[in-house]
Write a protein that holds these residues in place. Structure first.
Motif, mmCIF file in Angstrom:
data_model
loop_
_atom_site.group_PDB
_atom_site.id
_atom_site.type_symbol
_atom_site.label_atom_id
_atom_site.label_comp_id
_atom_site.label_asym_id
_atom_site.label_seq_id
_atom_site.Cartn_x
_atom_site.Cartn_y
_atom_site.Cartn_z
ATOM 1 N N GLN A 121 90.999 -76.785 -16.345
ATOM 2 C CA GLN A 121 90.819 -76.274 -17.709
ATOM 3 C C GLN A 121 90.485 -74.775 -17.731
ATOM 4 O OE1 GLN A 121 87.825 -79.208 -18.682
ATOM 5 N NE2 GLN A 121 89.184 -80.265 -20.117
ATOM 6 N N GLY A 122 90.222 -74.218 -16.556
ATOM 7 C CA GLY A 122 89.922 -72.777 -16.487
ATOM 8 C C GLY A 122 88.508 -72.447 -16.899
ATOM 9 N N PHE A 123 87.610 -73.428 -16.867
ATOM 10 C CA PHE A 123 86.213 -73.167 -17.217
ATOM 11 C C PHE A 123 85.436 -72.761 -15.963
ATOM 12 C CE2 PHE A 123 86.885 -76.632 -20.641
ATOM 13 C CZ PHE A 123 87.428 -75.689 -21.515
ATOM 14 N N ARG A 179 88.316 -79.376 -27.058
ATOM 15 C CA ARG A 179 89.544 -78.707 -27.532
ATOM 16 C C ARG A 179 89.210 -77.313 -28.075
ATOM 17 N NH1 ARG A 179 91.110 -84.085 -28.879
ATOM 18 N NH2 ARG A 179 90.338 -83.942 -31.017
ATOM 19 N N GLY A 180 88.048 -77.182 -28.723
ATOM 20 C CA GLY A 180 87.610 -75.856 -29.193
ATOM 21 C C GLY A 180 87.368 -74.912 -28.017
ATOM 22 N N MET A 181 86.774 -75.452 -26.945
ATOM 23 C CA MET A 181 86.554 -74.633 -25.751
ATOM 24 C C MET A 181 87.893 -74.156 -25.165
ATOM 25 S SD MET A 181 83.662 -77.146 -24.060
ATOM 26 C CE MET A 181 83.668 -76.426 -22.424
ATOM 27 N N LEU A 182 88.876 -75.047 -25.163
ATOM 28 C CA LEU A 182 90.184 -74.688 -24.588
ATOM 29 C C LEU A 182 90.860 -73.610 -25.435
ATOM 30 C CD1 LEU A 182 91.339 -78.282 -23.575
ATOM 31 C CD2 LEU A 182 90.888 -76.373 -22.010
ATOM 32 N N GLN A 216 92.204 -67.794 -26.030
ATOM 33 C CA GLN A 216 92.023 -66.458 -26.648
ATOM 34 C C GLN A 216 91.560 -65.425 -25.632
ATOM 35 O OE1 GLN A 216 89.176 -66.615 -29.938
ATOM 36 N NE2 GLN A 216 89.962 -68.627 -30.516
ATOM 37 N N GLY A 217 91.379 -65.859 -24.371
ATOM 38 C CA GLY A 217 90.954 -64.921 -23.330
ATOM 39 C C GLY A 217 89.458 -64.869 -23.124
ATOM 40 N N LYS A 218 88.707 -65.797 -23.749
ATOM 41 C CA LYS A 218 87.249 -65.802 -23.546
ATOM 42 C C LYS A 218 86.915 -66.549 -22.240
ATOM 43 C CE LYS A 218 86.686 -65.176 -28.258
ATOM 44 N NZ LYS A 218 86.178 -63.988 -28.898
ATOM 45 N N LEU A 275 80.973 -75.415 -34.202
ATOM 46 C CA LEU A 275 80.144 -74.349 -33.629
ATOM 47 C C LEU A 275 80.873 -73.604 -32.510
ATOM 48 C CD1 LEU A 275 76.677 -76.131 -33.727
ATOM 49 C CD2 LEU A 275 77.597 -74.451 -35.316
ATOM 50 N N VAL A 276 81.733 -74.316 -31.767
ATOM 51 C CA VAL A 276 82.531 -73.611 -30.740
ATOM 52 C C VAL A 276 83.440 -72.597 -31.422
ATOM 53 C CG1 VAL A 276 84.136 -73.869 -28.818
ATOM 54 C CG2 VAL A 276 82.565 -75.713 -29.343
#
Ligand code: ASP
Length: 336
Positions: A299-301, A267-270, A275-277, A239-240
């Motif tokens: 992680q840049g979240f 890992r999908g979030m990363l 991708q710049g999201k 789903l990510v």
């Protein structure tokens, strides 16, 4: 002639259970099946007491269940409210009737885009007007009272149901059918539209809101797309990845507890981040904050602070009209 001191309150109808016509007095569940609604004027006619508290002007913005209201309605609703406050200086406040399912989303959106310190107050009902012991009439009365109250100025957008005045940023629907459903959990309500007809406040929101925000979306035709992805034990990245494959510049993850997710999901979030999201993490937990801990920072979240996933989405949609810099958006989660 004696002067009329009643404030002018504009009442805007959007639909919801508060407007549905049920089949009989014990229809608490199926009343939306036939999709028949009272107009806002028919609802106001049920509550002549509103005229003791305000000079009423009404308008019908929509007449649908709130599961069918969303960003395409938020934009024109926010624009209309800003127009009213700009062009009709005699209007003291705005009362909005709304379905309870997405009431907190519309309220938080308006809390971030209305350019006025005048009261904007949203109400709904848990029982339709045709049902025994409906909460429609008192909620409409209380909403008008709060919208016309000087004490409600500069409090941000508010909700009032079940006598309780809540801040848009903090309020959540917590129960499917009970009257006592809107709650700010451990942060508590701001005050009451009380049984002695008084509007009383005990505290004020400290986060920036309405005229204090940097968001100006009145000129936009569409808001940036942001989807919410729900995490759970054993969740992989399916789903990510789906959310990341859209044109959206950001996504919200409804994380577990303090905001975590299983490793394949993370890992999908990363990859989405690469991708710049902008990936904002909120929590499924009913209370508390998601904190920008060491791992999330590395992680840049972006952490949602105390915003629920649905409200984090609204902030991120508006933030993306200004910037896609995660550090600036993190600051917005603290500011708003
Ligand atoms: N289905 C309703 C809605 O419009 C629920 C409600 O109003 O309470 O959100």
């Amino acid at each position: 002639m004696a002067s009329d001191n009643r404030p002018v309150v504009k009442v805007i109808g959007t639909g919801g259970s508060i407007s549905y016509v049920g089949d009989h007095r014990l229809d608490y569940v199926d009343y939306n099946y036939a999709n028949k609604h009272f107009t806002i004027d028919e609802l106001l006619d049920r509550v002549p007491e509103v005229h003791e508290y305000a000079r009423i002007e009404s308008e019908q913005f929509a007449n649908v269940g709130s599961t069918d209201l969303g960003p395409d309605h938020w934009l024109p609703l926010g624009r209309r409210i800003n127009q009213v406050f700009r062009e009709e200086p005699g209007v003291a406040g705005i009362a909005i009737t709304h379905g309870t399912a997405t009431l907190e989303e519309t309220a938080y959106y308006l809390n971030l885009v209305v350019k006025s310190d005048k009261p904007v107050v949203v109400t709904g009902a848990m029982r339709p007007p045709t049902a025994m012991s409906t909460d429609t009439d008192l909620n409409i009365l209380n909403c008008v009272q709060v919208a016309g109250a000087a004490e409600a100025r500069n409090m941000g957008v508010l909700s009032v149901l079940n006598n309780e005045i809540q801040a848009a940023r903090e309020v959540n629907k917590t129960s499917t059918y009970r009257l006592e459903t809107f709650s700010a959990h451990d942060l508590g309500c701001l005050g009451y539209a009380d049984s002695n007809h008084q509007v009383v406040f005990y505290r004020a929101p400290v986060r920036k809101h309405t005229h204090q925000t940097e968001f100006d979306v009145d000129g936009l035709d569409v808001l940036p797309r942001v989807d919410i992805v729900y995490s759970y034990a054993g969740a992989d990245d399916l789903l990510v990845n789906a959310a990341a494959s859209s044109e959206a510049k950001g996504m919200v993850v409804a994380g577990l507890g303090s905001g975590g997710s299983p490793a394949p999901f993370t890992r999908g979030m990363l990859r989405a981040r690469d991708q710049g999201k902008v990936v904002m993490i909120a929590s499924q937990a009913a209370t508390g904050r998601v904190i920008a801990n060491r791992r999330f920072r590395e992680q840049g979240f972006v952490a949602s602070d105390g915003l629920s996933p649905r409200k984090a989405r609204i902030l991120l949609m508006l933030a993306l009209t200004v910037t896609d810099d995660p550090a600036r958006i993190q600051q917005m989660a603290y500011d708003y």
